[in-house]
Design an enzyme around this catalytic site. Sequence first.
Site, PDB file in Angstrom:
ATOM      1  N   HIS A  76       2.264 -12.469   4.935  1.00  0.00           N
ATOM      2  CA  HIS A  76       2.244 -11.011   4.832  1.00  0.00           C
ATOM      3  C   HIS A  76       3.609 -10.416   5.192  1.00  0.00           C
ATOM      4  CE1 HIS A  76      -1.200  -8.143   4.280  1.00  0.00           C
ATOM      5  NE2 HIS A  76      -0.214  -7.305   4.448  1.00  0.00           N
ATOM      6  N   GLN A  86      -5.060  -6.017  -6.147  1.00  0.00           N
ATOM      7  CA  GLN A  86      -5.267  -6.681  -4.846  1.00  0.00           C
ATOM      8  C   GLN A  86      -6.390  -6.018  -4.068  1.00  0.00           C
ATOM      9  OE1 GLN A  86      -4.124  -4.978  -1.748  1.00  0.00           O
ATOM     10  NE2 GLN A  86      -5.132  -6.560  -0.530  1.00  0.00           N
ATOM     11  N   ARG A 127       0.765  -3.708  15.170  1.00  0.00           N
ATOM     12  CA  ARG A 127       2.012  -3.002  14.828  1.00  0.00           C
ATOM     13  C   ARG A 127       2.218  -1.820  15.768  1.00  0.00           C
ATOM     14  NH1 ARG A 127       0.553  -3.038   8.541  1.00  0.00           N
ATOM     15  NH2 ARG A 127       0.578  -5.283   8.222  1.00  0.00           N
ATOM     16  N   GLY A 168       0.782  -1.221   0.000  1.00  0.00           N
ATOM     17  CA  GLY A 168       0.000   0.000   0.000  1.00  0.00           C
ATOM     18  C   GLY A 168       0.817   1.276   0.000  1.00  0.00           C
ATOM     19  N   ARG A 204      14.854 -12.086   0.067  1.00  0.00           N
ATOM     20  CA  ARG A 204      15.875 -11.027   0.046  1.00  0.00           C
ATOM     21  C   ARG A 204      17.060 -11.405  -0.837  1.00  0.00           C
ATOM     22  NH1 ARG A 204      12.122  -9.548   2.252  1.00  0.00           N
ATOM     23  NH2 ARG A 204      11.865  -8.499   4.266  1.00  0.00           N
ATOM     24  N   ARG A 215       4.086  -9.430   8.831  1.00  0.00           N
ATOM     25  CA  ARG A 215       3.457  -8.178   9.251  1.00  0.00           C
ATOM     26  C   ARG A 215       2.075  -8.377   9.833  1.00  0.00           C
ATOM     27  NH1 ARG A 215       5.353  -3.833   6.614  1.00  0.00           N
ATOM     28  NH2 ARG A 215       3.344  -2.845   6.308  1.00  0.00           N
ATOM     29  N   GLY A 271       9.721 -12.803   2.912  1.00  0.00           N
ATOM     30  CA  GLY A 271      11.112 -12.995   3.304  1.00  0.00           C
ATOM     31  C   GLY A 271      12.111 -13.099   2.168  1.00  0.00           C
TER      32      GLY A 271
HETATM   33  C1  LIG Z   1       4.804  -1.703   3.351  1.00  0.00           C
HETATM   34  C2  LIG Z   1       4.002  -2.901   2.964  1.00  0.00           C
HETATM   35  C3  LIG Z   1       2.671  -2.740   2.621  1.00  0.00           C
HETATM   36  C4  LIG Z   1       1.910  -3.852   2.264  1.00  0.00           C
HETATM   37  N1  LIG Z   1       0.625  -3.687   1.867  1.00  0.00           N
HETATM   38  C5  LIG Z   1      -0.089  -4.758   1.453  1.00  0.00           C
HETATM   39  C6  LIG Z   1      -1.405  -4.593   0.943  1.00  0.00           C
HETATM   40  O1  LIG Z   1      -1.913  -3.485   0.858  1.00  0.00           O
HETATM   41  N2  LIG Z   1      -2.075  -5.710   0.562  1.00  0.00           N
HETATM   42  C7  LIG Z   1      -1.532  -6.964   0.638  1.00  0.00           C
HETATM   43  O2  LIG Z   1      -2.173  -7.947   0.271  1.00  0.00           O
HETATM   44  N3  LIG Z   1      -0.270  -7.133   1.106  1.00  0.00           N
HETATM   45  C8  LIG Z   1       0.451  -6.075   1.494  1.00  0.00           C
HETATM   46  N4  LIG Z   1       1.729  -6.246   1.942  1.00  0.00           N
HETATM   47  C9  LIG Z   1       2.305  -7.602   1.984  1.00  0.00           C
HETATM   48  C10 LIG Z   1       3.001  -7.930   0.668  1.00  0.00           C
HETATM   49  O3  LIG Z   1       2.079  -8.079  -0.372  1.00  0.00           O
HETATM   50  C11 LIG Z   1       3.790  -9.243   0.777  1.00  0.00           C
HETATM   51  O4  LIG Z   1       2.951 -10.270   1.217  1.00  0.00           O
HETATM   52  C12 LIG Z   1       4.999  -9.133   1.714  1.00  0.00           C
HETATM   53  O5  LIG Z   1       5.592  -7.872   1.621  1.00  0.00           O
HETATM   54  C13 LIG Z   1       6.002 -10.186   1.347  1.00  0.00           C
HETATM   55  O6  LIG Z   1       7.064 -10.168   2.219  1.00  0.00           O
HETATM   56  P1  LIG Z   1       8.465  -9.411   1.938  1.00  0.00           P
HETATM   57  O7  LIG Z   1       8.214  -7.968   2.190  1.00  0.00           O
HETATM   58  O8  LIG Z   1       9.377 -10.019   2.935  1.00  0.00           O
HETATM   59  O9  LIG Z   1       8.840  -9.686   0.499  1.00  0.00           O
HETATM   60  C14 LIG Z   1       2.497  -5.146   2.287  1.00  0.00           C
HETATM   61  C15 LIG Z   1       3.850  -5.279   2.616  1.00  0.00           C
HETATM   62  C16 LIG Z   1       4.606  -4.176   2.950  1.00  0.00           C
HETATM   63  C17 LIG Z   1       6.063  -4.366   3.275  1.00  0.00           C
END
Ligand SMILES: Cc1cc2nc3c(=O)[nH]c(=O)nc-3n(C[C@H](O)[C@H](O)[C@H](O)COP(=O)(O)O)c2cc1C
Length: 401
Positions: free
Chosen positions: A283, A132, A169, A83, A318, A286, A316
């Site tokens: 996620h 999404q 968070r 987002g 990287r 998160r 994850g």
């Molecule tokens: C800053 C941020 C915002 C995110 N916003 C969304 C979102 O709006 N919708 C969603 O389905 N996933 C969201 N995600 C999750 C990502 O789609 C994804 O699942 C996740 O970042 C994968 O992990 P990684 O950051 O380790 O690659 C977000 C992730 C981050 C880091």
Amino acid sequence: MTNLDRCYNIFDLREAAQRRLPKGIFEYVDKGTEDGISLEENRAAFQRIKLRTRFLNDWSKRDLGTEIFGKRINLPFGIAPTGSAGLMWYRGEVELARAAAAAGIPFTLAMGALTSMEEVTRAVPDVRKWFQLYPWADEEGSYEMVTRARDLGWEALVVTIDAAPGRGREHNERNGYSFPFRPNVTAAVDMTMHPGWMWRVMRKYLMNEGMPTNANFPERYRHTVLDGKTRTRPKPFQAMTWEHIRKFRDFWPRKLIVKSILSGDQARAAVDAGADGVVVSNHGGRAFDSAIATIDILPEIVEAVGDRCTVILDSGIRRGSDIVKALALGAKMVLVGRATLYGTACGGQAGAARAIKILSDEMERTFGYVGARQISEIGPHIFAHRDPVMSVVPVKSREYA
Ligand SMILES: Cc1cc2nc3c(=O)[nH]c(=O)nc-3n(C[C@H](O)[C@H](O)[C@H](O)COP(=O)(O)O)c2cc1C
């Protein structure tokens, strides 16, 4: 301007992003939830896996591309929905989408993005576009957005199903960060202490379109600030069931992907409801801090639905070797979230492209070490150990679906 050539890996991009962004925004992107255990576990799980080397099998011709939903992508990964790309860089979503187009990989626009799907369609016509959705209690509002994505001809609808319980968070509370912004002293001080970001990002929004907002939301939810009373965020759909996924299936004419799958049962339920793909995702650590690392649950999910739908993994990633490990366990592709966000924060499209190049170079090198020339030559034979991932509790029934 960050010297991108001196960012040799994703962690360098992360450090550069940290210097450029207000603390509240950086931590929103970078951190996990609660104690950050799931975030760490995502990395640890990839790091536990060791691979066998295999040389001297003519590696001179190689191809990292693959087919997803019947069409080629040049690399086995795509951009995850996030987002906040528009806070990394002015119109960051467009920058990211352009980098994806140049690399020949799909781009997912988060419904919470600061740039609208109409604008992305106009600015980047040649990228594969996935939209999404977090379903809202206001179903009509959700369908207003899905209808627009449908009418614009977007390739896939990605329904993320993990939002109902909310997120723990604490750093966002501490930093006073929220989007749309909630006026408070901590966040205001943080932003003014980052004049570079204010100049490069915020000033451009204010000069061109005004205060940034969730550009995809129906007009009635498009707030520029939250006041906690009349101007609040739309409520997540707590009463949602698989019936509602079937309803999306009936409505959406192209590919339907369900994101946030962490068990074979849930994957089966998604496919039974008509999904063409599932994203094995926690996620990025998160959402739920006790979540399993996605690579550890991937084999169960591939066994459950690997022959019935496209299994995608995220959380994850990287290093390029992480992608190879996911492919070897049966994922068809992965999504990257933070890696390309850090890049975007450092240089817009060029920064995102740098992140993509880093991952692709590392992946190519890993191919070389494990003796693979194409993705069809990646499989369990590349693992050094019999059980490359932590074994999971066997589940006999579909009672959790
Ligand atoms: C800053 C941020 C915002 C995110 N916003 C969304 C979102 O709006 N919708 C969603 O389905 N996933 C969201 N995600 C999750 C990502 O789609 C994804 O699942 C996740 O970042 C994968 O992990 P990684 O950051 O380790 O690659 C977000 C992730 C981050 C880091």
